[in-house]
Motif scaffolding. Structure first.
Motif, short mmCIF file in Angstrom:
data_model
loop_
_atom_site.label_atom_id
_atom_site.label_comp_id
_atom_site.label_asym_id
_atom_site.label_seq_id
_atom_site.Cartn_x
_atom_site.Cartn_y
_atom_site.Cartn_z
N GLY A 37 0.70 -0.91 -0.04
CA GLY A 37 -0.01 0.06 0.01
C GLY A 37 0.89 1.21 -0.03
N GLU A 38 2.07 1.15 -0.89
CA GLU A 38 2.76 2.46 -0.55
C GLU A 38 2.68 3.44 -1.90
N LEU A 39 1.96 2.67 -2.90
CA LEU A 39 1.72 3.36 -4.04
C LEU A 39 0.43 4.10 -3.77
N TRP A 40 0.27 5.37 -4.34
CA TRP A 40 -1.24 6.00 -4.40
C TRP A 40 -1.18 6.78 -5.73
N VAL A 41 -2.31 7.22 -5.91
CA VAL A 41 -2.46 7.89 -7.24
C VAL A 41 -3.07 9.31 -6.85
N ALA A 42 -2.58 10.51 -7.61
CA ALA A 42 -2.93 11.84 -7.35
C ALA A 42 -3.40 12.25 -8.36
N TYR A 43 -4.43 13.29 -8.19
CA TYR A 43 -5.21 13.78 -9.52
C TYR A 43 -5.02 15.18 -9.73
N GLN A 44 -4.54 15.53 -11.09
CA GLN A 44 -4.38 17.16 -11.10
C GLN A 44 -5.46 17.33 -12.29
N PRO A 45 -6.25 18.39 -11.82
CA PRO A 45 -7.19 18.99 -12.70
C PRO A 45 -6.90 19.38 -14.07
N ILE A 46 -7.35 19.11 -15.05
CA ILE A 46 -7.36 19.76 -16.32
C ILE A 46 -8.44 20.56 -16.80
N VAL A 47 -8.35 22.00 -17.20
CA VAL A 47 -9.30 22.85 -17.20
C VAL A 47 -9.46 23.26 -18.74
N SER A 48 -10.83 23.67 -18.83
CA SER A 48 -10.95 24.33 -20.47
C SER A 48 -10.50 25.71 -20.42
N ALA A 49 -9.86 25.83 -21.64
CA ALA A 49 -9.23 27.23 -21.56
C ALA A 49 -10.23 28.30 -21.62
N CYS A 55 -12.32 20.00 -16.51
CA CYS A 55 -13.08 18.92 -17.14
C CYS A 55 -12.48 17.67 -17.17
N GLY A 56 -11.62 17.45 -16.35
CA GLY A 56 -10.86 16.26 -16.07
C GLY A 56 -9.82 16.31 -15.41
N PHE A 57 -9.31 15.02 -15.01
CA PHE A 57 -8.27 15.08 -14.17
C PHE A 57 -7.15 14.14 -14.53
N GLU A 58 -5.89 14.15 -14.59
CA GLU A 58 -4.70 13.48 -14.84
C GLU A 58 -4.41 12.57 -13.69
N ALA A 59 -4.35 11.17 -13.85
CA ALA A 59 -3.70 10.34 -12.77
C ALA A 59 -2.41 10.48 -12.61
N LEU A 60 -1.53 10.58 -11.31
CA LEU A 60 -0.03 10.66 -11.58
C LEU A 60 0.19 9.83 -10.29
N VAL A 61 0.83 8.47 -10.70
CA VAL A 61 1.43 7.67 -9.37
C VAL A 61 2.27 8.33 -8.38
N ARG A 62 2.15 7.92 -7.31
CA ARG A 62 3.05 8.45 -6.38
C ARG A 62 3.54 7.14 -5.31
N TRP A 63 4.64 7.34 -4.88
CA TRP A 63 5.25 6.44 -4.04
C TRP A 63 5.99 6.82 -2.54
N ASN A 64 5.30 6.43 -1.89
CA ASN A 64 5.71 7.06 -0.41
C ASN A 64 6.68 5.59 0.11
N HIS A 65 7.76 6.10 0.10
CA HIS A 65 8.76 4.75 0.47
C HIS A 65 8.97 5.05 1.96
N PRO A 66 8.97 3.96 2.66
CA PRO A 66 8.94 3.96 3.99
C PRO A 66 10.25 4.62 4.57
N LEU A 67 11.34 4.48 4.18
CA LEU A 67 12.57 4.95 4.47
C LEU A 67 13.10 6.13 3.98
N ARG A 68 12.65 6.26 2.55
CA ARG A 68 13.20 7.06 1.69
C ARG A 68 12.28 8.28 1.54
N GLY A 69 11.15 8.16 1.90
CA GLY A 69 10.26 9.39 1.80
C GLY A 69 9.75 9.16 0.22
#
Ligand code: C2E
Ligand code: CA
Ligand code: CA
Ligand code: CA
Length: 276
Positions: A37-49, A55-69
């Motif tokens: 469970g160290e990986l999680w997904v962050a979502y960044q908004p995408i906006v109409s100009a 109008c949407g979000f981009e999924a961006l994977v994240r890794w919280n390493h227990p020792l390295r942050g």
């Protein structure tokens, strides 16, 4: 030290600081990261100009390493590609992101990055189709972001994969546009719905010479004549935002509208935005 037990790398011997073994340790850690469970997904908004609707979000994977942050995806995605873990991680990101998108209004899109290795996997269309069925998300809400890298590893299946993904009804975006070599040929070849203009052209465009804006203008003109949307990535300042709007990009993504946030916060944003 490597064998110190699950989740415990307590004893770092001096020899472990060599690059090769350091990498080996990280690779083993990554192998277990999903299950732990160290990986999680962050979502960044995408906006109409045009407006400021999300109008949407981009999924961006994240890794919280227990020792390295926090370890950057720019570091662990290439590692995952090299050691054969990208398929598992990529499928997990896809399913996690679609589960989240299922909680948003039905017109808010979700964009997911696909590594060239995933794209060229003969099973990719089934993987995408299963994930959509499992989560009940309409295929037209899913946008797959791929880079020119898919054409380098090109096999016989590449063209077929494009066609079958279009048949499924998902959208395709060409990511990091402008950073590779022969982008124009690729545009002709594959049925992209959107071009994502790389941050290196966008960030600071307003303050630099007119060169960046000339390039962005040319990309927008090209995209429009091919009936594709354009998304400018990395918009941080009001000056750049103003310029990007003037140049006619259809979508904007950048810190000026929002950094990547966790699912719960994305849900709040998705539900409070009025989308046309
Ligand atoms: P990308 O696909 O080009 O994603 C956009 C990157 O730009 C993200 O970095 C995002 O946080 C960052 N960004 C967006 N707006 C701004 C801004 O206004 N200013 C600045 N300074 N940065 C901004 P992140 O999340 O670190 O991701 C880096 C790269 O890692 C991604 O680049 C993508 O290539 C890869 N990546 C991330 N998640 C995944 C994934 O699930 N699968 C695959 N295959 N690759 C992923
Ligand atoms: Ca992307
Ligand atoms: Ca990009
Ligand atoms: Ca990138």
């Amino acid at each position: 030290a490597k064998g110190a037990g699950r989740g415990k790398h307590c004893f770092y011997e001096p020899s472990m600081h060599s690059e090769a073994s350091d990498r080996q340790v990280l690779e083993n850690d990554l192998r277990q990261a999903i299950d732990k469970g160290e990986l999680w997904v962050a979502y960044q908004p995408i906006v109409s100009a045009a407006g400021e609707d999300v109008c949407g979000f981009e999924a961006l994977v994240r890794w919280n390493h227990p020792l390295r942050g926090r370890i950057s995806p720019d570091k662990f995605i290439p590692l995952a590609e090299e050691c054969g873990l990208i398929g598992r991680i990529g499928t997990w990101v896809l399913e996690t992101a679609l589960e989240e998108a299922a909680k948003w209004p039905d017109n808010v899109r979700i964009a997911v990055n696909l590594s060239p290795i995933q794209f060229n996997d003969p099973g990719i269309v089934d993987i995408v189709s299963n994930a959509l069925n499992k989560t009940g998300v309409r295929s037209s809400r899913l946008e797959l972001e791929i880079t020119e890298g898919v054409f380098l590893a090109e096999g016989e299946t590449t063209d077929d994969t494009f066609a079958r993904l279009k048949d499924l009804g998902v959208r395709l975006a060409l990511d990091d546009f402008g950073t590779g070599y022969s982008s124009l040929g690729y545009l002709k070849k594959a049925p992209f719905d959107k071009i994502k203009i790389d941050q290196s052209f966008v960030r600071g465009a307003a303050s630099k010479t007119s060169r960046n804006s000339a390039i962005i203008r040319a990309i927008v003109t090209l995209a429009e004549s091919l009936d594709m949307d354009t998304c400018a990535e990395g918009v941080e300042t009001h000056d750049d935002l103003h310029l990007i709007r003037e140049l006619g990009c259809s979508h904007i993504q950048g810190y000026i509208f929002g950094k990547p946030v966790e699912g719960e916060d994305a849900r709040g944003i998705a539900n409070s935005s009025r989308v046309e």
